[in-house]
Design a protein around this motif. Structure first.
Motif, short mmCIF file in Angstrom:
data_model
loop_
_atom_site.label_atom_id
_atom_site.label_comp_id
_atom_site.label_asym_id
_atom_site.label_seq_id
_atom_site.Cartn_x
_atom_site.Cartn_y
_atom_site.Cartn_z
N ALA A 55 0.84 -1.21 0.00
CA ALA A 55 0.00 0.00 0.00
C ALA A 55 0.86 1.25 0.00
O ALA A 55 0.61 2.20 -0.75
CB ALA A 55 -0.93 -0.01 1.22
N ALA A 56 1.90 1.26 0.83
CA ALA A 56 2.79 2.42 0.88
C ALA A 56 3.49 2.63 -0.45
O ALA A 56 3.61 3.76 -0.94
CB ALA A 56 3.83 2.23 2.00
N HIS A 57 3.93 1.54 -1.08
CA HIS A 57 4.65 1.65 -2.35
C HIS A 57 3.71 2.13 -3.46
O HIS A 57 4.09 3.00 -4.26
CB HIS A 57 5.29 0.31 -2.70
N ALA A 58 2.51 1.59 -3.52
CA ALA A 58 1.54 2.01 -4.55
C ALA A 58 1.22 3.50 -4.41
O ALA A 58 1.19 4.24 -5.40
CB ALA A 58 0.27 1.17 -4.45
N ALA A 59 0.99 3.94 -3.18
CA ALA A 59 0.65 5.34 -2.95
C ALA A 59 1.82 6.25 -3.30
O ALA A 59 1.66 7.28 -3.97
CB ALA A 59 0.24 5.54 -1.49
#
Length: 146
Positions: A55-59
């Motif tokens: 999630a952190a990487h996608a955002a």
């Protein structure tokens, strides 16, 4: 500019297989969010570290791509990124995050496919989360102009 710091806390109770934990963040978006062996290895409801990294990487990548496009004079309509974080057992025991695949779709008026790909790669090279993971994790990028 002073460094920006973000804080999260995890509490684990019990042993690995039968125990459980709760994750909270200062912002309150995570508030005693449950995680456990079953949420990590058996797809039970709740979260897990790999999902949070994805999630952190996608955002972060979506923001980095939009920023890089804007800096080059393109105004994206939308950038959608899905990150797939791979956790694999190791021959020596334990597990390792081995790869994260970023699957990005962007709506960007007035850009050709080759330029879109070039800017997508530049954004990945500048993405703070990519850079935090780089070296220990393979990062794969699949960018599609829609």
């Amino acid at each position: 500019m002073a460094p920006i710091q973000r804080t999260a806390q995890a509490v684990w109770s019990g042993d690995l297989r039968s125990g459980n934990g709760k994750i909270s963040s200062t912002s309150g978006i995570l508030k005693e969010t449950p995680y456990s062996f079953a949420t990590r290895f058996e797809n039970s409801p709740g979260t897990n570290p790999e999902e949070l990294i994805a999630a952190a990487h996608a955002a972060c990548y979506s923001m980095a791509f939009a920023f890089t496009l804007s800096n080059k004079g393109y105004q994206p309509t939308s950038v959608e990124t899905q990150a797939v974080c791979s956790l694999e057992p190791q021959a020596t025991g334990g597990f390792k995050i081995t790869k994260i695949r970023l699957e990005t779709r962007g709506q960007v008026p007035n850009i050709d496919a080759a330029t879109f790909q070039q800017v997508a790669q530049e954004a990945e090279a500048g993405c703070p989360v990519s850079n935090a993971l780089r070296g220990g994790v393979e990062i794969e990028l699949d960018a599609t102009l829609v």
